[in-house]
Enzyme design. Sequence first.
Site, short mmCIF file in Angstrom:
data_model
loop_
_atom_site.label_atom_id
_atom_site.label_comp_id
_atom_site.label_asym_id
_atom_site.label_seq_id
_atom_site.Cartn_x
_atom_site.Cartn_y
_atom_site.Cartn_z
N LEU A 62 0.81 -1.22 0.00
CA LEU A 62 0.00 0.00 0.00
C LEU A 62 0.84 1.26 0.00
O LEU A 62 0.43 2.29 -0.53
CB LEU A 62 -0.93 0.00 1.22
CG LEU A 62 -1.97 -1.11 1.26
CD1 LEU A 62 -2.80 -1.01 2.53
CD2 LEU A 62 -2.88 -1.05 0.04
N GLY A 63 2.02 1.21 0.59
CA GLY A 63 2.85 2.41 0.61
C GLY A 63 3.99 2.30 1.60
O GLY A 63 4.21 1.25 2.21
N TRP A 64 4.71 3.39 1.73
CA TRP A 64 5.80 3.44 2.71
C TRP A 64 6.01 4.90 3.09
O TRP A 64 5.60 5.82 2.38
CB TRP A 64 7.09 2.85 2.16
CG TRP A 64 7.75 3.67 1.09
CD1 TRP A 64 7.41 3.76 -0.22
CD2 TRP A 64 8.88 4.53 1.27
NE1 TRP A 64 8.24 4.62 -0.88
CE2 TRP A 64 9.16 5.11 0.00
CE3 TRP A 64 9.69 4.86 2.35
CZ2 TRP A 64 10.21 6.01 -0.20
CZ3 TRP A 64 10.73 5.75 2.15
CH2 TRP A 64 10.99 6.31 0.89
N GLY A 65 6.61 5.10 4.25
CA GLY A 65 6.89 6.44 4.73
C GLY A 65 8.18 6.45 5.52
O GLY A 65 8.99 5.53 5.43
N SER A 68 7.88 3.41 8.17
CA SER A 68 7.31 2.09 7.93
C SER A 68 7.04 1.83 6.46
O SER A 68 7.04 2.75 5.64
CB SER A 68 5.99 1.95 8.70
OG SER A 68 5.01 2.81 8.14
N VAL A 70 3.92 -0.44 4.35
CA VAL A 70 2.55 -0.84 4.67
C VAL A 70 2.03 -1.81 3.63
O VAL A 70 2.21 -1.59 2.42
CB VAL A 70 1.63 0.39 4.75
CG1 VAL A 70 0.23 -0.01 5.16
CG2 VAL A 70 2.18 1.41 5.72
N ASP A 190 0.79 15.55 14.86
CA ASP A 190 1.19 15.43 13.45
C ASP A 190 -0.02 15.41 12.52
O ASP A 190 -0.17 14.52 11.68
CB ASP A 190 2.02 14.15 13.26
CG ASP A 190 2.76 14.12 11.92
OD1 ASP A 190 2.97 15.20 11.33
OD2 ASP A 190 3.10 13.02 11.45
#
Length: 419
Positions: A62-65, A68, A70, A190
């Site tokens: 789904l993604g990353w940041g 993390s 995901v 945040d």
Amino acid sequence: MNVFKALGSNLKSLSRRSKHDTRLLAQWPEEPLDLPADRRGGFYPATLGDNLNSTYTIVQKLGWGQHSNVWLAKHEGHTTQAEVRRSQNIDCTRNASAMQLSDELGLLQLVREVAGKSRNPGRRHVVTLIDSFKLSSTQGNHLCLVHEVMGRFPKVNGVGLPIPLVKAVAKQLLQALDFLHHECHVIHTDLKPDNFLVKLDNVETAVELQKENLDPIVSGISPKLSRPAILSRPLRALSSGELLNLVQSPKFDVQLTDFGTAVATNGLHPELIQPFALRAPEIILGREFGTSADIWNLGCLASLIFEFLTGRWLFAPRGGPTWTAEAYHLAHMPGMAGEEFDAAYFRTAKHFGEYFNNDSKLRLQVEGKPTLEKALRNYNIVGDDELPLCISFLQSMLRLRPSDRAAATDLIQHDWLKV
């Protein structure tokens, strides 16, 4: 977790890395799996089909940041449709030795426990922890947090959202903060669009809509990299076109996520919090903060609500030949807030002398300070009949002195949300 940041949004952190790290990162279209934790890497090297904790099977990224990556996963051993809809959104945190994080797991467990006993409507607009467990990899130990699958908050480039939808989102987020602040005693720290996700009516349908004729795995990026990259495919709740045509929003259910920097109101607080352009004055000046920092952030969700309304940022801090971005940011706050700084209150702040003269005036002064009314009129989004109420709503969150900001409980009842 913030899982939808593009690589470009990390340019500031990239600039602080070594040239070797930057060159290596530039070769990765996703998170840099070849970097260890002590070089701002340490991501969990998952692959499609992996089984996590003998319970969850990864089916899509789904993604990353920053903290993390995901994954969309399915729970093993259940074949009913209801159980399939509970495909899990798994946040695999980077190796904790790479950074100092808040007690995210503890706070999420606290929120879940309080929500189970609460009748506060805000509990439905805060992400719920379903499961947690630890994993080990060549990069170290990882904490995995399992949540309900949700869609990315829609982005409408350069165009504001419909006003009824903005009001609905604002009220849901205020309800979430009311629940967090007054029942959980937690400060989120945040608030930004990346951390607002939308509940999906049908996860399976959302996954089908995301299918493309593209290989999710990119190999051969560089002969020096040992692993292929798995491309992120975040789920969308609505397309931009659907969003702009959405006048009523009964099914637009927003949840506040990413407690990676959240803190307890009575716990230890870091010196710096919040996205740079949304930072409250007490944070820039170096004073202790409380739940009202979230209110500024939401009011900068005046900045974010302003962004929802106009597609633009309310504050855009930037440095110049003789001033810093922080000084520029502070200089533009009085115009938007409709008041001057209370020097007596901020005089004890750690960085007061950096931005104020001996006469308690800001060192950097700007001519023709833009006001909130002028900014809203420029975009002609809010009609004259409700413009005063909209300004009142936003400025009640943008008060420069933290104790003067309205609480989430009161903002929920503001007249602008009712018209």
